[in-house]
Enzyme design. Sequence first.
Site, mmCIF file in Angstrom:
data_model
loop_
_atom_site.group_PDB
_atom_site.id
_atom_site.type_symbol
_atom_site.label_atom_id
_atom_site.label_comp_id
_atom_site.label_asym_id
_atom_site.label_seq_id
_atom_site.Cartn_x
_atom_site.Cartn_y
_atom_site.Cartn_z
ATOM 1 N N HIS A 1 -2.117 -2.126 -10.005
ATOM 2 C CA HIS A 1 -3.154 -1.574 -9.137
ATOM 3 C C HIS A 1 -4.379 -2.460 -9.151
ATOM 4 C CE1 HIS A 1 -5.730 1.402 -7.218
ATOM 5 N NE2 HIS A 1 -4.595 1.924 -6.806
ATOM 6 N N HIS B 1 0.886 -1.187 0.000
ATOM 7 C CA HIS B 1 0.000 0.000 0.000
ATOM 8 C C HIS B 1 0.918 1.231 0.000
ATOM 9 C CE1 HIS B 1 -3.452 2.435 0.571
ATOM 10 N NE2 HIS B 1 -3.775 2.159 1.815
ATOM 11 N N ASP C 1 2.829 5.602 -6.553
ATOM 12 C CA ASP C 1 4.049 5.519 -5.758
ATOM 13 C C ASP C 1 5.329 5.491 -6.584
ATOM 14 O OD1 ASP C 1 2.793 5.389 -3.214
ATOM 15 O OD2 ASP C 1 2.143 3.358 -3.700
HETATM 16 N N1 COA Z 1 5.174 -6.203 -10.748
HETATM 17 C C1 COA Z 1 5.093 -7.336 -11.466
HETATM 18 N N2 COA Z 1 3.941 -8.043 -11.635
HETATM 19 C C2 COA Z 1 2.845 -7.543 -11.070
HETATM 20 C C3 COA Z 1 2.851 -6.352 -10.316
HETATM 21 C C4 COA Z 1 4.084 -5.689 -10.166
HETATM 22 N N3 COA Z 1 4.167 -4.561 -9.452
HETATM 23 N N4 COA Z 1 1.615 -6.109 -9.861
HETATM 24 C C5 COA Z 1 0.845 -7.106 -10.298
HETATM 25 N N5 COA Z 1 1.582 -7.978 -11.023
HETATM 26 C C6 COA Z 1 1.083 -9.192 -11.667
HETATM 27 C C7 COA Z 1 0.969 -10.314 -10.630
HETATM 28 O O1 COA Z 1 2.169 -11.049 -10.541
HETATM 29 C C8 COA Z 1 -0.188 -11.103 -11.189
HETATM 30 O O2 COA Z 1 0.302 -11.844 -12.286
HETATM 31 P P1 COA Z 1 -0.281 -13.323 -12.608
HETATM 32 O O3 COA Z 1 -1.745 -13.095 -12.914
HETATM 33 O O4 COA Z 1 0.526 -13.775 -13.759
HETATM 34 O O5 COA Z 1 -0.084 -14.118 -11.343
HETATM 35 C C9 COA Z 1 -1.117 -10.048 -11.765
HETATM 36 O O6 COA Z 1 -0.257 -8.947 -12.113
HETATM 37 C C10 COA Z 1 -2.189 -9.571 -10.764
HETATM 38 O O7 COA Z 1 -1.531 -9.111 -9.591
HETATM 39 P P2 COA Z 1 -2.132 -9.183 -8.118
HETATM 40 O O8 COA Z 1 -1.024 -9.075 -7.121
HETATM 41 O O9 COA Z 1 -3.058 -10.341 -7.983
HETATM 42 O O10 COA Z 1 -2.980 -7.845 -8.076
HETATM 43 P P3 COA Z 1 -3.681 -7.243 -6.794
HETATM 44 O O11 COA Z 1 -4.833 -6.478 -7.298
HETATM 45 O O12 COA Z 1 -3.911 -8.263 -5.750
HETATM 46 O O13 COA Z 1 -2.550 -6.273 -6.214
HETATM 47 C C11 COA Z 1 -1.075 -4.511 -5.996
HETATM 48 C C12 COA Z 1 -2.424 -4.952 -6.548
HETATM 49 C C13 COA Z 1 -1.011 -2.981 -6.090
HETATM 50 C C14 COA Z 1 -0.955 -4.896 -4.512
HETATM 51 C C15 COA Z 1 0.044 -5.142 -6.829
HETATM 52 O O14 COA Z 1 -0.030 -4.670 -8.149
HETATM 53 C C16 COA Z 1 1.416 -4.890 -6.235
HETATM 54 O O15 COA Z 1 1.849 -5.621 -5.336
HETATM 55 N N6 COA Z 1 2.143 -3.829 -6.724
HETATM 56 C C17 COA Z 1 3.423 -3.476 -6.169
HETATM 57 C C18 COA Z 1 3.249 -2.699 -4.878
HETATM 58 C C19 COA Z 1 2.721 -1.315 -5.118
HETATM 59 O O16 COA Z 1 3.204 -0.587 -5.960
HETATM 60 N N7 COA Z 1 1.724 -0.943 -4.309
HETATM 61 C C20 COA Z 1 1.138 0.386 -4.363
HETATM 62 C C21 COA Z 1 -0.257 0.340 -4.887
HETATM 63 S S1 COA Z 1 -0.878 1.976 -5.139
#
Ligand code: COA
Length: 416
Positions: A298, A259, A353
Amino acid sequence: MTTTADITALVRAAKEKAYRETNDEPEPKATGPHEWPVEATIGKGLEGAPACDTSVGYVNGAKGWLVYRGLNCFELAENSTYEETAFLLLFGHLPKRAELDAFREKIRRHSPLSPETRRVLEFVPTGTVHPMSSLRTAVSVQGTLDPRADDTSIENETEIAIHLIAQISTLTGAIARIRKGQKPIDPDPTLSHAANLIYMMTGTKPDPVMERAMDISLILHADHGMNASTFTTMVVNSSLSDMYGSVVAGIASLKGPLHGGANEMVLYDLEEIGSPDNVEAWFKKAQETKRKVMGFGHRVYKAYDPRARIFGPLAGVLCTRDQEVKRLYDIAVKLDALVCAQLGEKKIFPNVDFYSGLIYRAMGIETAMFTPIFAVSRVAGWTARALEYLADNRIFRPRAIYLGPISAPYVPVDKR
Ligand code: COA
């Protein structure tokens, strides 16, 4: 020399590009009148689950739009200030001149650091404790100092919200300095909320360009739908607990690297990469080891995050002032292009971010303080939504799908 007019022009250009690129996307179903209960397809982590009605703000993930009380965040970033935006979120309309003056005056009155809170912050170990943990502790202390903390009337909770909007900035300034063995600086009543924040953290009054950049950043972080920390704040408040405790919980939620904590992780990643030449190899390894690239992806946006549309070019302007920051920015630009090229098909783009930390770094702020700055802003959204929900409160209470046994025999302790 960059001027504030250049910064405004940059925001306007980002807005016009976004409007050009996204206007034809259809509206998602998450708006408009309806009856409760609603039918929804719910994914893990409550994905897609509507939890309440709101008029505070709206994220259109398909278009990549963020709206506060009907106003697009691009318009606010271009024309408004954080104080005005916080008022808008809390009270539902842009303030008239007299309302804005009174709101600013109230923030000023609520800004000074109390000696008790200062003592607590000086007591927290600085070397090992994350500033978000210090902030959480300090806000909790604020609650113990307020004799009306347990008055959960909307009037009183609104006063507490304004108190916290003022205080979280001062506390963040104090934490930044105490961590470095410096004395906290009193807020300067002649400065804006944004300028005061930089001043209290760094000891230097910012030039108008840095002040404007911080103001834009605070505006763009102020609210964002039912994100984890907002939902957390609302869940705690829905039990009719006190507003201080609700915001403490919001801060704890925001701290996590999935987050708000992602903004600092981005900087650590950029430092780890070290040079634009290493970006490809670093990203390849991240892909192979399934390491997420911080600052990308996201839950809601499946289009380019509107905040990143502004922060990218803004970082581009601010990061030229210092060679070291410019090097990190160059790495970021290369990583951005690579991730979008390889993961754009999965709708993974930079989020809020990715570039915000570079902007703070250009202001001379240390990485560990990035997430507290997020809290300085988001407290407006947390409290606005908690207050809105309180007016027609129903305690939050979802269910889990139980996977364990239903009637296991009880085995006495000596026979296990
Ligand atoms: N880098 C690489 N791959 C990513 C990614 C990232 N930052 N974010 C998502 N993905 C991929 C996942 O590996 C997954 O791939 P798959 O379907 O092949 O397994 C797919 O995209 C869906 O990701 P998921 O983690 O299930 O999405 P979510 O909706 O649960 O999570 C976040 C959203 C924001 C938590 C996630 O994108 C993330 O962890 N981002 C990095 C942290 C971040 O920047 N957070 C700030 C958010 S404002």
